[in-house]
Design a protein around this motif. Structure first.
Motif, PDB file in Angstrom:
ATOM      1  N   ALA A 161      70.853 -46.955 -35.760  1.00 13.10           N
ATOM      2  CA  ALA A 161      69.535 -47.215 -36.349  1.00 13.10           C
ATOM      3  C   ALA A 161      69.027 -46.019 -37.172  1.00 13.10           C
ATOM      4  O   ALA A 161      67.841 -45.720 -37.195  1.00 13.10           O
ATOM      5  N   GLY A 162      69.961 -45.356 -37.857  1.00 13.80           N
ATOM      6  CA  GLY A 162      69.552 -44.263 -38.739  1.00 13.80           C
ATOM      7  C   GLY A 162      69.176 -42.986 -38.016  1.00 13.80           C
ATOM      8  O   GLY A 162      68.561 -42.104 -38.621  1.00 13.80           O
ATOM      9  N   ARG A 163      69.523 -42.852 -36.728  1.00  9.08           N
ATOM     10  CA  ARG A 163      69.134 -41.662 -35.969  1.00  9.08           C
ATOM     11  C   ARG A 163      69.699 -40.392 -36.588  1.00  9.08           C
ATOM     12  O   ARG A 163      69.012 -39.375 -36.694  1.00  9.08           O
ATOM     13  N   VAL A 164      70.963 -40.432 -37.004  1.00  6.30           N
ATOM     14  CA  VAL A 164      71.595 -39.240 -37.571  1.00  6.30           C
ATOM     15  C   VAL A 164      70.920 -38.854 -38.881  1.00  6.30           C
ATOM     16  O   VAL A 164      70.689 -37.669 -39.154  1.00  6.30           O
ATOM     17  N   GLU A 211      67.636 -37.142 -38.111  1.00  7.29           N
ATOM     18  CA  GLU A 211      67.850 -35.767 -37.654  1.00  7.29           C
ATOM     19  C   GLU A 211      68.224 -34.860 -38.824  1.00  7.29           C
ATOM     20  O   GLU A 211      67.746 -33.714 -38.922  1.00  7.29           O
ATOM     21  N   ALA A 212      69.079 -35.362 -39.716  1.00  7.95           N
ATOM     22  CA  ALA A 212      69.504 -34.550 -40.856  1.00  7.95           C
ATOM     23  C   ALA A 212      68.339 -34.249 -41.783  1.00  7.95           C
ATOM     24  O   ALA A 212      68.185 -33.124 -42.260  1.00  7.95           O
ATOM     25  N   VAL A 213      67.509 -35.261 -42.042  1.00 11.38           N
ATOM     26  CA  VAL A 213      66.349 -35.060 -42.916  1.00 11.38           C
ATOM     27  C   VAL A 213      65.363 -34.093 -42.274  1.00 11.38           C
ATOM     28  O   VAL A 213      64.819 -33.200 -42.938  1.00 11.38           O
ATOM     29  N   VAL A 243      76.072 -38.778 -41.433  1.00  8.76           N
ATOM     30  CA  VAL A 243      75.265 -39.949 -41.776  1.00  8.76           C
ATOM     31  C   VAL A 243      76.163 -41.134 -42.110  1.00  8.76           C
ATOM     32  O   VAL A 243      75.923 -42.259 -41.666  1.00  8.76           O
ATOM     33  N   LEU A 244      77.218 -40.890 -42.877  1.00  4.93           N
ATOM     34  CA  LEU A 244      78.127 -41.973 -43.259  1.00  4.93           C
ATOM     35  C   LEU A 244      78.850 -42.549 -42.057  1.00  4.93           C
ATOM     36  O   LEU A 244      79.146 -43.754 -42.009  1.00  4.93           O
ATOM     37  N   ASP A 245      79.129 -41.709 -41.078  1.00  7.49           N
ATOM     38  CA  ASP A 245      79.840 -42.165 -39.876  1.00  7.49           C
ATOM     39  C   ASP A 245      78.904 -42.784 -38.847  1.00  7.49           C
ATOM     40  O   ASP A 245      79.364 -43.277 -37.813  1.00  7.49           O
ATOM     41  N   ASP A 246      77.608 -42.728 -39.121  1.00 10.78           N
ATOM     42  CA  ASP A 246      76.610 -43.217 -38.166  1.00 10.78           C
ATOM     43  C   ASP A 246      76.528 -44.733 -38.247  1.00 10.78           C
ATOM     44  O   ASP A 246      75.894 -45.296 -39.136  1.00 10.78           O
TER      45      ASP A 246
END
Length: 314
Positions: free
Chosen positions: A81-84, A87-89, A74-77
């Motif tokens: 547009a918050g895609r990672v 997916e993580a959530v 997430v930090l590297d994303d």
């Protein structure tokens, strides 16, 4: 352009501003999640406002119970547009769903043990110890695969398993836990007199005929379901016609009065799996509700309808 000395904080100052411990800041720094803005003359770490925002974000993500690899993604994303994060959530929600199901099954199992008379608890614990929380249906599926013709088409076999194997409820009551545990014991224990054979009335159809038979029976059971839910007495009609047609097509014959009489005799001579379907009804019926139809109860209703139809014709 680097930040000025006044804008940089020591590890202790950053920890205080973020309301965390120095150990926490050092932990995330050592894993490359928290960037340093520089070092002091003595080689001590210095952090700027960007590190504070990043640390707050890390704490929020960890508060959602995201594992460190997902936090790093997430930090590297950048620019996605918050895609990672989405997916993580979503992945964590799926995991939590499974964990919650397991907890609900354990809770219901504990209530079952609590309500059980002391003299029966040893047997109950043996039953419950054989299943997971939540339980797997693999043993039930293996039981029915061994029961089906060996060369039955895979699609037809899968369709049969969909209706024959009850899915454990997500939020069971103690009675449903006990019923599923008994189903598991029934399908994994030795059958009296050897392996449970497929009924002769089904075996004579052969693998190809069995596919036609079970497809037709599934349609007949679905038509009989509303009759069972309304607690109507067995009677001739569309459901019975579909039931007889399933056997007729499997045998390469036609639905005639003589065929109906012969079919009733063949069905009456076959062994039953009544206990399996009784337990299945408990598993799939919501607590306090009317028993849900099963292939077994639908078959009982249709056999009685066939007998009534033959009696009326006679």
């Amino acid at each position: 352009m680097s930040a000025s000395h006044e804008e940089l904080w020591s590890i202790g100052e950053l920890a205080e501003r973020a309301a965390v411990t120095v150990k926490t800041v050092r932990f995330y720094s050592d894993r490359g999640l928290l960037p340093e803005a520089g070092r002091s003359g003595g080689g001590h770490r210095r952090y700027g406002p960007q590190a504070l925002e990043r640390l707050r974000l890390i704490r929020s993500l960890r508060g959602l119970d995201l594992p460190l690899p997902e936090v790093r993604r997430v930090l590297d994303d950048e620019g996605a547009a918050g895609r990672v994060l989405e997916e993580a959530v979503a992945g964590r929600l799926r995991e939590l769903g499974g964990e919650l199901r397991a907890l609900r099954w354990r809770e219901a199992a504990l209530r079952l043990v609590q309500e059980c008379p002391p003299g029966r608890r040893a047997d109950l614990l043996r039953l419950l110890g054989a299943i997971d929380s939540p339980p797997s249906t693999a043993a039930l599926a293996r039981f029915w695969r061994a029961w089906l013709p060996a060369r039955m088409p895979a699609r037809a076999a899968a369709a049969f398993l969909d209706v024959a194997v009850p899915q454990p409820p997500a939020d069971p009551d103690p009675a449903q836990v006990l019923a599923f545990a008994r189903l598991h014991a029934m399908t994994t224990g030795p059958c009296p007199g050897g392996p449970q054979p497929q009924p002769q009335v089904h075996r004579v159809a052969g693998p190809g005929g069995s596919a036609l038979l079970y497809t037709g029976l599934a349609e007949a059971f679905e038509l009989a379901g509303p009759q069972l839910r309304r607690e109507r007495a067995p009677r001739p009609g569309e459901a019975l016609d579909a039931y007889v047609a399933a056997y007729a097509s499997a045998y390469g014959g036609r639905d005639t009065r003589d065929f109906r009489r012969r079919l009733a005799g063949l069905l009456a001579a076959e062994p039953r799996l009544d206990r399996y379907w009784e337990l299945t009804a408990v598993v799939i019926t919501p607590p306090g509700g009317r028993p849900e139809p099963t292939p077994g109860s639908a078959d009982d209703w249709l056999r009685a309808a066939l007998d009534a139809d033959n009696a009326e014709a006679a």
